[in-house]
Design an enzyme around this catalytic site. Sequence first.
Site, PDB file in Angstrom:
ATOM      1  N   LYS A  44       0.870  -1.195   0.000  1.00  0.00           N
ATOM      2  CA  LYS A  44       0.000   0.000   0.000  1.00  0.00           C
ATOM      3  C   LYS A  44       0.899   1.235   0.000  1.00  0.00           C
ATOM      4  O   LYS A  44       1.919   1.276   0.706  1.00  0.00           O
ATOM      5  CB  LYS A  44      -0.884   0.023   1.254  1.00  0.00           C
ATOM      6  CG  LYS A  44      -1.589   1.357   1.535  1.00  0.00           C
ATOM      7  CD  LYS A  44      -2.643   1.705   0.496  1.00  0.00           C
ATOM      8  CE  LYS A  44      -3.247   3.101   0.769  1.00  0.00           C
ATOM      9  NZ  LYS A  44      -4.219   3.495  -0.309  1.00  0.00           N
ATOM     10  N   CYS A 130      -0.362  11.379  -5.653  1.00  0.00           N
ATOM     11  CA  CYS A 130      -0.235  12.009  -4.347  1.00  0.00           C
ATOM     12  C   CYS A 130      -0.591  13.490  -4.481  1.00  0.00           C
ATOM     13  O   CYS A 130      -0.451  14.087  -5.550  1.00  0.00           O
ATOM     14  CB  CYS A 130       1.142  11.809  -3.745  1.00  0.00           C
ATOM     15  SG  CYS A 130       2.467  12.146  -4.859  1.00  0.00           S
TER      16      CYS A 130
HETATM   17  C1  LIG Z   1      -5.602   9.526  -3.685  1.00  0.00           C
HETATM   18  C2  LIG Z   1      -4.517   9.568  -2.630  1.00  0.00           C
HETATM   19  C3  LIG Z   1      -5.154   9.415  -1.253  1.00  0.00           C
HETATM   20  C4  LIG Z   1      -3.835  10.910  -2.696  1.00  0.00           C
HETATM   21  C5  LIG Z   1      -3.467   8.483  -2.925  1.00  0.00           C
HETATM   22  C6  LIG Z   1      -3.821   7.070  -2.513  1.00  0.00           C
HETATM   23  C7  LIG Z   1      -4.885   6.448  -3.358  1.00  0.00           C
HETATM   24  C8  LIG Z   1      -6.114   6.105  -2.853  1.00  0.00           C
HETATM   25  C9  LIG Z   1      -6.508   6.366  -1.434  1.00  0.00           C
HETATM   26  O1  LIG Z   1      -5.762   5.944  -0.510  1.00  0.00           O
HETATM   27  O2  LIG Z   1      -7.589   6.979  -1.292  1.00  0.00           O
HETATM   28  N1  LIG Z   1      -7.074   5.528  -3.646  1.00  0.00           N
HETATM   29  C10 LIG Z   1      -6.838   5.263  -4.970  1.00  0.00           C
HETATM   30  O3  LIG Z   1      -7.704   4.733  -5.707  1.00  0.00           O
HETATM   31  N2  LIG Z   1      -5.624   5.574  -5.505  1.00  0.00           N
HETATM   32  C11 LIG Z   1      -4.634   6.162  -4.748  1.00  0.00           C
HETATM   33  O4  LIG Z   1      -3.532   6.431  -5.289  1.00  0.00           O
END
Ligand SMILES: CC(C)(C)CCc1c(C(=O)O)[nH]c(=O)[nH]c1=O
Length: 311
Positions: A44, A130
């Site tokens: 993750k 990010c």
């Molecule tokens: C969207 C962010 C929270 C900035 C990065 C982590 C992430 C998330 C998340 O942790 O919400 N969900 C996704 O589908 N793709 C991602 O890259």
Amino acid sequence: IELKSKIAQFEFENPLMNASGVWCENAEKLDEMKNSSSGSFVTKSATPQLREGNPSPRYVEVPLGSINSMGLPNLGFDFYLNYSLKFQEENPGKINFLSIAGMSMEDNLEMLHKLNDSDFKGLTELNLSCPNVPGKPQIGYDFEATEKILEKAFEFFKKPLGVKLPPYFDFAHFDEMAEILNQFPLAYVNCINSVGNGLYIDTENESVVIKPKDGFGGIGGAYVKPTALANVRAFYTRLNKNIKIIGCGGVESGKDVFEHLLCGAEMVQIGTHLARNGVQVFDKILTELSEIMNQKGYNSIDEFRGKLKSL
Ligand SMILES: CC(C)(C)CCc1c(C(=O)O)[nH]c(=O)[nH]c1=O
């Protein structure tokens, strides 16, 4: 038949792995991934410190896919580094992917320095979804910011580095992004992350289905396969050949994997379908892919990888 894939100096026995964020947030899930028939696995996306993430419901399965606004819940960078060091120690010659998603440039550079100075032998994935400074789009949609962070990273980072990209929808963006990425000795580019800020509605309750962001969230699953395939193909045809492409988006069967491979993918990731069905999807999909290759008379993936025909 041969299902081998190669990225940087690494060879994987098959092209399948999880998508970062799915089945990889804690030791229990990572152990299941490690012990599955996948070719590799990714952790993750990590931040320097542990994060709770957003309030639930924050991940919801819907008929044609999923919607999520998790908010980067993770056990913190050190946990995933230690897990990776233990994995490579206990499985000599095997490596995993480690994803990072700092909330700032400093966070990302701090984690890259730690990785560079560690005994980590695997591949690092910089998640360009990010967040950027408030008011600006995610890094992956800010071409200047993308170039800047890669310049800074490659000043010191000496290990294999890949980037996870959001989806693009315009040829000018494919061209501009590829021009930037071709300047750097990247091991790979991973297309795509979820399709940002979709909205799913529960008409019975006349409401959204996830709590964060008034229901807006990243879309995954069958919904996104055409966009994922297009991004894999667009970067495969634009990037220099030593930058491999990892395909991610809409994979639920051997046929879907075959399509990503035809577009040029070296490895293929499974997110929503894995979240829904667990790690036995890797056995099922490997069997289906082998079946398709047998029917078509292919002995190895290299015989058809990237060979999608135009009309
Ligand atoms: C969207 C962010 C929270 C900035 C990065 C982590 C992430 C998330 C998340 O942790 O919400 N969900 C996704 O589908 N793709 C991602 O890259």
